[in-house]
Design an enzyme around this catalytic site. Structure first.
Site, PDB file in Angstrom:
ATOM      1  CG  ASP A 148     -12.040   1.460   0.718  1.00  9.01           C
ATOM      2  OD1 ASP A 148     -11.022   1.144   0.639  1.00  9.01           O
ATOM      3  OD2 ASP A 148     -12.996   0.907   1.831  1.00  9.01           O
ATOM      4  CE  LYS A 181      -7.093  -0.042  -1.469  1.00  6.74           C
ATOM      5  NZ  LYS A 181      -8.460   0.183  -1.230  1.00  6.74           N
ATOM      6  CG  ASP A 218      -9.444   3.785   3.017  1.00  8.16           C
ATOM      7  OD1 ASP A 218      -8.429   4.460   3.562  1.00  8.16           O
ATOM      8  OD2 ASP A 218      -9.899   2.550   3.517  1.00  8.16           O
ATOM      9  CG  ASN A 219      -6.709   1.323   2.159  1.00 12.59           C
ATOM     10  OD1 ASN A 219      -7.952   0.676   1.902  1.00 12.59           O
ATOM     11  ND2 ASN A 219      -6.339   1.180   3.256  1.00 12.59           N
ATOM     12  CD  GLU A 255      -7.753  -0.659   6.363  1.00 10.93           C
ATOM     13  OE1 GLU A 255      -7.512   0.544   6.660  1.00 10.93           O
ATOM     14  OE2 GLU A 255      -8.251  -1.073   5.214  1.00 10.93           O
TER      15      GLU A 255
END
Length: 263
Positions: A188, A191, A218-219, A248
């Site tokens: 996280d 990226k 994540d993401n 989120e």
């Protein structure tokens, strides 16, 4: 007349700034990141003379119960939902994270990207006695505030916060902490670093992954990690699945990628 025009203009600016843009950002991930994570954050930092992690820590100290990690998680969710948006895994995707942590029941966890310590506390509160969580944060100021939140939540005995880049910290894990194999890895951070750091975990000289190690990123939709998705989905060493959710504290599409290391 001029006064009335100025007042009307000010009212329009306030309406757009505090109502219209936040409302649109709830439904558009890229607008959310541009507005909350760039423009609004910059303005609020300058106007208050404080950083978002400092404001979040203050809110936690004022509203959460010391030694109660669930209370700290709930306080940060309230802060992000009602006071100021922040880019952590969040309450909705947090439930997916919880489920996977409980399924894996890890003894050794690596988290890349601590920020304010939200997901650190969220993971640590579910760990069995004797389990360890190593979390890496590049920014030393964020790390210091996260350390205070982790301590306030009462999970500091199970958490080792490492300050520095993941590129530097991953190669040191075995030598510094005598880590053989990781059970769970939560990505996280930047990226663009997902793929590089995953490959680093695989490197023969480190070999920190074992058959069955679970990686959760994540993401992967917003802001996105296309290179990482191509890598784990086309790699026969992984079995991957996409877990859809929302960015989120918004209604914008996002998701996590769960990848099981096979060999």
């Amino acid at each position: 007349m001029i006064f009335l025009l100025c007042a009307a203009a000010a009212a329009v600016v306030c309406l757009v700034t505090f109502k219209l843009i936040p409302s649109l950002a709830k439904r558009n991930g890229w607008l959310c990141l541009l507005w909350h994570d760039r423009i609004y954050l910059y303005l609020r930092d300058r106007l208050t003379g404080s950083s978002q992690p400092q404001r979040m820590l203050k809110y936690v100290l004022e509203t959460a119960t010391r030694g109660d990690p669930q209370s700290v998680v709930d306080a940060i969710d309230r802060f992000c939902n009602t006071v100021e948006w922040a880019m952590n895994v969040g309450d909705e995707k947090g439930l997916i994270l919880d489920q996977i942590v409980l399924e894996v029941d890890p003894g050794l966890v690596l988290e890349l990207g601590t920020y304010c310590g939200y997901s650190t506390v969220r993971i640590a509160r579910l760990l069995k006695p004797g389990a360890r969580l190593y979390t890496v944060e590049f920014n030393p100021d964020f790390a210091e505030l996260a350390r205070q939140i982790i301590s306030y939540a009462g999970v500091e005995d199970q958490v080792e916060l490492l300050v520095g880049s993941s590129w530097d910290q991953i190669p040191e894990l075995r030598k510094k902490f005598d880590i053989e194999k990781l059970d769970f890895v939560f990505l996280d951070h930047w990226k663009e670093s997902y793929t590089h750091d995953t490959k680093l975990l695989e490197v023969t000289s480190y070999e920190l992954l074992r058959p069955g190690t679970v990686l959760l990123a994540d993401n992967v939709t917003c802001p996105g990690a296309p290179e990482y998705l191509r890598y784990v989905r086309r790699n026969p060493r992984y079995r991957s699945e996409y877990l859809p959710s929302h960015l989120e504290y918004t209604q914008a599409a996002d998701g996590l990628e769960k990848s099981v290391f096979l060999d």
